[in-house]
Design an enzyme around this catalytic site. Structure first.
Site, PDB file in Angstrom:
ATOM      1  N   LYS A 123       0.831  -1.212   0.000  1.00  0.00           N
ATOM      2  CA  LYS A 123       0.000   0.000   0.000  1.00  0.00           C
ATOM      3  C   LYS A 123       0.860   1.254   0.000  1.00  0.00           C
ATOM      4  O   LYS A 123       0.642   2.172  -0.804  1.00  0.00           O
ATOM      5  CB  LYS A 123      -0.919   0.018   1.226  1.00  0.00           C
ATOM      6  CG  LYS A 123      -1.925   1.163   1.218  1.00  0.00           C
ATOM      7  CD  LYS A 123      -2.304   1.628   2.605  1.00  0.00           C
ATOM      8  CE  LYS A 123      -1.237   2.519   3.189  1.00  0.00           C
ATOM      9  NZ  LYS A 123      -1.650   3.169   4.460  1.00  0.00           N
ATOM     10  N   ASP A 141      -6.305   0.955   1.110  1.00  0.00           N
ATOM     11  CA  ASP A 141      -6.286   1.158   2.566  1.00  0.00           C
ATOM     12  C   ASP A 141      -7.666   0.816   3.113  1.00  0.00           C
ATOM     13  O   ASP A 141      -8.504   0.250   2.409  1.00  0.00           O
ATOM     14  CB  ASP A 141      -5.880   2.599   2.895  1.00  0.00           C
ATOM     15  CG  ASP A 141      -6.919   3.628   2.466  1.00  0.00           C
ATOM     16  OD1 ASP A 141      -7.924   3.245   1.810  1.00  0.00           O
ATOM     17  OD2 ASP A 141      -6.735   4.810   2.779  1.00  0.00           O
TER      18      ASP A 141
END
Length: 211
Positions: A123, A141
């Site tokens: 991420k 996320d």
């Protein structure tokens, strides 16, 4: 080959472009490594809180050399209101050391290098590649995951890797980075975890509110 999104995806895009036409990353930074560190620090933490501590951190330690030589106890004291601040403090110093000594003080456009840095996962890497190098990525996320599941774009049991893969298949590559930020901001300010603004949302017909 021309990309042709389905009607549902088109309606989602149209609505996001209506309410969030120019999405931006809300983490504050002035240097490439500051973004990398800020995104790493933002894990399980709100951006506003990260911005509060990085303002102090980056003013006091305004270079990688100063960061890599910092007293870890001082770093911990500065970022102590963030989750996992012991591990994050150690990561700040080690990332600064690696970038300064191995990569001429630069954040490099290399996924493998970035993902091998302390506490830097997929991420964080996706955000950095998108923001610094305009690489087409979708960083998943908690906001992106929640919005994707509520809108039925992915299945409830899909993990972040599967979510990223499915979103990339459903939307044009040219808009991945913009879409990621739109999903983040939509989840942060509209489709919130608690008390979402459902009464004003034009995507209610697709919403699975159990997520």
């Amino acid at each position: 080959m021309l990309f042709r999104p389905r009607e549902k995806e088109k309606e989602i895009l149209n609505y996001l472009n209506e309410i969030i036409p120019n999405p931006v990353c809300e983490l504050n930074y002035n240097k490439d490594y500051e973004l990398l560190l800020a995104v790493m620090l933002s894990a399980q933490t709100k951006d506003a809180r990260v911005n509060k501590v990085t303002k102090v951190l980056f003013n006091k330690y305004d270079s990688l050399k100063k960061l890599k030589e910092a007293d870890i106890k001082d770093i911990e004291n500065i970022i102590k209101e963030l989750g996992s601040y012991h591990k994050k403090s150690e990561a700040v110093i080690n990332i600064a050391k690696i970038l300064d000594e191995k990569y001429n003080g630069k954040v490099v456009n290399n996924r493998k290098v970035l993902e091998n840095l302390p506490m830097v996962g997929r991420k964080t890497t996706n955000v950095v590649l998108s923001e610094l190098f305009n690489e087409p990525t979708i960083a998943v996320d908690t906001h992106v995951e929640r919005v994707s599941k509520r809108l039925g774009l992915v299945k409830k049991d899909d993990d972040v890797i599967k979510i990223e893969e499915k979103l990339k298949r459903k939307f044009d590559k040219n808009i991945w980075s913009k879409l990621h930020k739109q999903f983040v901001l939509f989840g942060r300010y509209y489709c919130t975890s608690k008390k979402p603004s459902c009464d004003k949302c034009k995507l209610q017909m697709y919403c699975k509110k159990e997520f």
